[in-house]
Design a protein around this motif. Structure first.
Motif, PDB file in Angstrom:
ATOM      1  N   ILE A  15      -2.498  47.190   7.491  1.00 40.67           N
ATOM      2  CA  ILE A  15      -2.545  48.487   6.479  1.00 40.67           C
ATOM      3  C   ILE A  15      -2.725  49.563   7.697  1.00 40.67           C
ATOM      4  O   ILE A  15      -3.398  49.717   8.628  1.00 40.67           O
ATOM      5  CB  ILE A  15      -3.669  48.384   5.677  1.00 40.67           C
ATOM      6  CG1 ILE A  15      -3.547  47.033   4.667  1.00 40.67           C
ATOM      7  CG2 ILE A  15      -3.889  49.499   4.864  1.00 40.67           C
ATOM      8  CD1 ILE A  15      -4.926  46.979   3.984  1.00 40.67           C
ATOM      9  N   VAL A  16      -1.642  50.924   7.285  1.00 41.09           N
ATOM     10  CA  VAL A  16      -1.898  51.939   7.818  1.00 41.09           C
ATOM     11  C   VAL A  16      -1.853  52.754   6.735  1.00 41.09           C
ATOM     12  O   VAL A  16      -1.052  52.911   5.754  1.00 41.09           O
ATOM     13  CB  VAL A  16      -0.489  52.374   8.496  1.00 41.09           C
ATOM     14  CG1 VAL A  16      -0.653  53.705   9.079  1.00 41.09           C
ATOM     15  CG2 VAL A  16      -0.472  51.259   9.928  1.00 41.09           C
ATOM     16  N   GLU A  17      -2.855  53.764   6.901  1.00 41.28           N
ATOM     17  CA  GLU A  17      -2.974  54.886   5.850  1.00 41.28           C
ATOM     18  C   GLU A  17      -3.162  56.195   6.289  1.00 41.28           C
ATOM     19  O   GLU A  17      -3.892  56.403   7.319  1.00 41.28           O
ATOM     20  CB  GLU A  17      -4.050  54.319   4.441  1.00 41.28           C
ATOM     21  CG  GLU A  17      -5.374  53.924   5.009  1.00 41.28           C
ATOM     22  CD  GLU A  17      -6.256  53.166   4.082  1.00 41.28           C
ATOM     23  OE1 GLU A  17      -5.658  52.858   2.765  1.00 41.28           O
ATOM     24  OE2 GLU A  17      -7.306  53.255   4.098  1.00 41.28           O
ATOM     25  N   LYS A  18      -2.872  57.125   5.568  1.00 40.62           N
ATOM     26  CA  LYS A  18      -3.253  58.657   6.081  1.00 40.62           C
ATOM     27  C   LYS A  18      -4.415  59.146   5.026  1.00 40.62           C
ATOM     28  O   LYS A  18      -4.247  59.037   4.125  1.00 40.62           O
ATOM     29  CB  LYS A  18      -1.849  59.510   5.756  1.00 40.62           C
ATOM     30  CG  LYS A  18      -2.014  60.802   5.795  1.00 40.62           C
ATOM     31  CD  LYS A  18      -1.593  61.015   7.633  1.00 40.62           C
ATOM     32  CE  LYS A  18      -1.466  62.527   7.588  1.00 40.62           C
ATOM     33  NZ  LYS A  18      -1.655  63.180   8.814  1.00 40.62           N
ATOM     34  N   GLU A  19      -5.429  59.610   6.003  1.00 38.45           N
ATOM     35  CA  GLU A  19      -6.354  60.390   4.885  1.00 38.45           C
ATOM     36  C   GLU A  19      -6.631  61.787   5.732  1.00 38.45           C
ATOM     37  O   GLU A  19      -7.259  61.867   6.894  1.00 38.45           O
ATOM     38  CB  GLU A  19      -7.719  59.591   5.204  1.00 38.45           C
ATOM     39  CG  GLU A  19      -7.745  58.429   4.355  1.00 38.45           C
ATOM     40  CD  GLU A  19      -9.111  57.798   4.256  1.00 38.45           C
ATOM     41  OE1 GLU A  19     -10.108  58.513   4.993  1.00 38.45           O
ATOM     42  OE2 GLU A  19      -9.310  56.417   3.861  1.00 38.45           O
TER      43      GLU A  19
END
Length: 44
Positions: free
Chosen positions: A6-10
């Protein structure tokens, strides 16, 4: 980092989570995703 699932932007951070649930945070922007080579390039 290997085995990223998983790669997510926060905000200004990019969080990568591997197969075992281990998280790693990066500051920057995703510049390129190469699915053929399984690489994500982050500039920051």
């Amino acid at each position: 980092m290997e085995d990223v699932m998983i790669v997510e932007k926060e905000g200004d951070k990019i969080i990568a989570i591997d197969l075992f649930g281990e998280k790693k945070e990066f500051v920057g922007e995703i510049k390129k995703i190469d699915l053929n080579e399984n690489k994500i390039f982050i500039e920051g």
